[in-house]
Design a protein around this motif. Structure first.
Motif, PDB file in Angstrom:
ATOM      1  N   LYS A  80       0.851  -1.183   0.000  1.00 25.88           N
ATOM      2  CA  LYS A  80       0.000   0.000   0.000  1.00 25.88           C
ATOM      3  C   LYS A  80       0.888   1.233   0.000  1.00 25.88           C
ATOM      4  CE  LYS A  80      -0.569   0.104   5.064  1.00 25.88           C
ATOM      5  NZ  LYS A  80      -1.558   0.102   6.170  1.00 25.88           N
ATOM      6  N   ALA A  81       0.350   2.319  -0.513  1.00 26.22           N
ATOM      7  CA  ALA A  81       1.125   3.557  -0.636  1.00 26.22           C
ATOM      8  C   ALA A  81       0.908   4.447   0.575  1.00 26.22           C
ATOM      9  CB  ALA A  81       0.739   4.297  -1.906  1.00 26.22           C
ATOM     10  N   GLU A  82       2.018   4.795   1.240  1.00 29.51           N
ATOM     11  CA  GLU A  82       2.010   5.828   2.274  1.00 29.51           C
ATOM     12  C   GLU A  82       3.024   6.874   1.839  1.00 29.51           C
ATOM     13  OE1 GLU A  82       2.564   3.897   6.044  1.00 29.51           O
ATOM     14  OE2 GLU A  82       0.527   3.046   6.020  1.00 29.51           O
ATOM     15  N   PHE A  83       3.917   7.325   2.720  1.00 25.79           N
ATOM     16  CA  PHE A  83       4.993   8.196   2.247  1.00 25.79           C
ATOM     17  C   PHE A  83       5.862   7.433   1.256  1.00 25.79           C
ATOM     18  CE2 PHE A  83       9.343   9.892   2.555  1.00 25.79           C
ATOM     19  CZ  PHE A  83       9.098  11.223   2.232  1.00 25.79           C
ATOM     20  N   THR A  84       6.075   6.142   1.561  1.00 25.07           N
ATOM     21  CA  THR A  84       6.704   5.203   0.637  1.00 25.07           C
ATOM     22  C   THR A  84       5.700   4.080   0.372  1.00 25.07           C
ATOM     23  OG1 THR A  84       7.663   4.022   2.513  1.00 25.07           O
ATOM     24  CG2 THR A  84       9.049   5.687   1.447  1.00 25.07           C
ATOM     25  N   VAL A  85       6.081   3.104  -0.452  1.00 23.66           N
ATOM     26  CA  VAL A  85       5.241   1.921  -0.657  1.00 23.66           C
ATOM     27  C   VAL A  85       5.636   0.895   0.404  1.00 23.66           C
ATOM     28  CG1 VAL A  85       4.609   0.066  -2.233  1.00 23.66           C
ATOM     29  CG2 VAL A  85       4.978   2.378  -3.109  1.00 23.66           C
ATOM     30  N   VAL A  86       4.704   0.576   1.284  1.00 19.43           N
ATOM     31  CA  VAL A  86       5.001  -0.272   2.439  1.00 19.43           C
ATOM     32  C   VAL A  86       4.215  -1.582   2.342  1.00 19.43           C
ATOM     33  CG1 VAL A  86       5.426   1.741   3.887  1.00 19.43           C
ATOM     34  CG2 VAL A  86       3.141   0.727   3.837  1.00 19.43           C
ATOM     35  N   MET A  87       4.529  -2.524   3.219  1.00 22.51           N
ATOM     36  CA  MET A  87       3.798  -3.780   3.288  1.00 22.51           C
ATOM     37  C   MET A  87       2.357  -3.505   3.719  1.00 22.51           C
ATOM     38  SD  MET A  87       6.664  -6.255   5.094  1.00 22.51           S
ATOM     39  CE  MET A  87       5.570  -7.699   5.058  1.00 22.51           C
ATOM     40  N   ALA A  88       1.405  -4.098   3.005  1.00 23.04           N
ATOM     41  CA  ALA A  88      -0.001  -3.907   3.372  1.00 23.04           C
ATOM     42  C   ALA A  88      -0.265  -4.431   4.776  1.00 23.04           C
ATOM     43  CB  ALA A  88      -0.897  -4.593   2.354  1.00 23.04           C
ATOM     44  N   ASN A  89       0.396  -5.540   5.114  1.00 21.73           N
ATOM     45  CA  ASN A  89       0.301  -6.112   6.460  1.00 21.73           C
ATOM     46  C   ASN A  89       1.696  -6.076   7.072  1.00 21.73           C
ATOM     47  OD1 ASN A  89      -2.538  -7.038   6.228  1.00 21.73           O
ATOM     48  ND2 ASN A  89      -1.683  -8.369   4.644  1.00 21.73           N
ATOM     49  N   PRO A  90       1.961  -5.147   7.988  1.00 22.80           N
ATOM     50  CA  PRO A  90       3.306  -5.007   8.556  1.00 22.80           C
ATOM     51  C   PRO A  90       3.844  -6.326   9.102  1.00 22.80           C
ATOM     52  CG  PRO A  90       1.920  -3.191   9.241  1.00 22.80           C
ATOM     53  CD  PRO A  90       1.013  -4.163   8.547  1.00 22.80           C
ATOM     54  N   LEU A  91       5.147  -6.474   9.033  1.00 23.41           N
ATOM     55  CA  LEU A  91       5.803  -7.712   9.449  1.00 23.41           C
ATOM     56  C   LEU A  91       5.584  -7.984  10.937  1.00 23.41           C
ATOM     57  CD1 LEU A  91       7.752 -10.084   9.011  1.00 23.41           C
ATOM     58  CD2 LEU A  91       9.646  -8.486   9.428  1.00 23.41           C
ATOM     59  N   ARG A  92       5.088  -9.172  11.234  1.00 22.14           N
ATOM     60  CA  ARG A  92       4.984  -9.675  12.609  1.00 22.14           C
ATOM     61  C   ARG A  92       5.678 -11.027  12.613  1.00 22.14           C
ATOM     62  NH1 ARG A  92       1.119  -7.834  16.182  1.00 22.14           N
ATOM     63  NH2 ARG A  92       0.640  -9.971  16.840  1.00 22.14           N
ATOM     64  N   ALA A  93       6.834 -11.094  13.248  1.00 24.13           N
ATOM     65  CA  ALA A  93       7.642 -12.318  13.215  1.00 24.13           C
ATOM     66  C   ALA A  93       7.863 -12.851  14.624  1.00 24.13           C
ATOM     67  CB  ALA A  93       8.980 -12.031  12.549  1.00 24.13           C
ATOM     68  N   ARG A  94       8.211 -14.105  14.694  1.00 22.54           N
ATOM     69  CA  ARG A  94       8.583 -14.750  15.963  1.00 22.54           C
ATOM     70  C   ARG A  94      10.100 -14.761  16.034  1.00 22.54           C
ATOM     71  NH1 ARG A  94       9.549 -20.246  17.347  1.00 22.54           N
ATOM     72  NH2 ARG A  94       9.020 -20.820  15.204  1.00 22.54           N
ATOM     73  N   LEU A  95      10.652 -14.095  17.055  1.00 26.90           N
ATOM     74  CA  LEU A  95      12.095 -13.989  17.200  1.00 26.90           C
ATOM     75  C   LEU A  95      12.591 -14.982  18.243  1.00 26.90           C
ATOM     76  CD1 LEU A  95      12.614 -10.117  17.130  1.00 26.90           C
ATOM     77  CD2 LEU A  95      12.259 -11.713  15.259  1.00 26.90           C
ATOM     78  N   VAL A  96      13.530 -15.817  17.828  1.00 27.33           N
ATOM     79  CA  VAL A  96      14.088 -16.821  18.716  1.00 27.33           C
ATOM     80  C   VAL A  96      15.540 -16.471  18.987  1.00 27.33           C
ATOM     81  CG1 VAL A  96      14.587 -19.273  19.034  1.00 27.33           C
ATOM     82  CG2 VAL A  96      12.571 -18.565  17.706  1.00 27.33           C
TER      83      VAL A  96
END
Length: 247
Positions: A226-242
């Motif tokens: 999706k377009a904001e100031f830049t073109v960003v991920m439509a669904n922001p990254l949510r990751a599991r950090l180990v």
């Protein structure tokens, strides 16, 4: 007590010195200076954070690539004995550079460069472009061109290593233009070197400390945008950090 500094004028100083000759020689208004400072800060931070999120999302989706990058990181840490990857270390890491370049090719934060206009009528690619016409370039389409790249939709850092279809790619556009995440020519982004260094530094240290994995029940979508100031991920990254422990 007085202090001296060898630093040049700041960006704000230059704005205070500006006089608009076409508008009676007036100074910039407060609103104009706030807008320009905001644009300056966003251009230097939002673009980098957007690119970083795209790269880390691809590493989550491609654990084999992440593991290969971690192997390179471990080799560097073993030789330096430091508990982090330093600015000097990233210059010795070809696979890290390949990962960042592939991230910029696959997910350029700016899909369009700044508009240009010809100073006189000219022909370009068989088309007549009248003087003063606004012209722009879709950066993302260049990076997805099947005539320029093999498997352009896939995240393949190896393409930038010796023997790959992206070997020797010049992102400044001085030799050829196959991708231009920072623009090209006289108006190329002045932060190119700082931005690539920051991306390499952050990616290396984030992967050194953590395994980045998909969060259960939340598939990472690297294609939605999706377009904001830049073109960003439509669904922001949510990751599991180990945590990796000592590396």
């Amino acid at each position: 007590m007085t202090t001296t500094t060898t630093l040049p004028h700041s960006y704000a100083d230059t704005l205070l010195d500006i006089r608009l000759n076409d508008d009676g020689g007036r100074a910039l208004t407060d609103d104009e200076m706030v807008a320009l400072c905001s644009e300056f800060l966003n251009a230097g931070t939002d673009t980098t954070s957007t690119a970083l999120q795209g790269i880390m999302a691809e590493l989550v989706k491609n654990p084999d690539i992440q593991d290969k990058l971690h192997d390179e990181i471990k080799a560097i840490v073993a030789t330096t004995g430091l508990d982090h990857i330093s600015e000097e270390d990233v210059h010795k890491m070809p696979y890290l550079k390949a990962v960042v370049l592939e991230g910029l090719r696959r997910h350029p934060p700016g899909y369009l460069v700044l508009p240009h206009a010809p100073a006189e009528d000219m022909e370009l690619g068989g088309y007549m472009i009248p003087k003063g016409t606004t012209v722009n370039f879709l950066v993302a389409d260049m990076s997805m061109d099947e005539q320029a790249w093999e498997r352009p939709m896939q995240f393949v850092p190896e393409r930038f290593l010796p023997g790959g279809d992206g070997e020797g790619t010049d992102i400044t556009g001085t030799r050829e233009i196959r991708m231009m995440p920072f623009g090209a020519g006289r108006r190329i982004c002045p932060g190119l070197n700082v931005a690539t260094l920051h991306l390499e530094y952050f990616v290396a240290n984030l992967v050194r400390v953590f395994q980045w994995r998909e969060k259960e029940g939340e598939e990472v979508d690297v294609d939605g945008e999706k377009a904001e100031f830049t073109v960003v991920m439509a669904n922001p990254l949510r990751a599991r950090l180990v945590p990796r422990g000592i590396v």
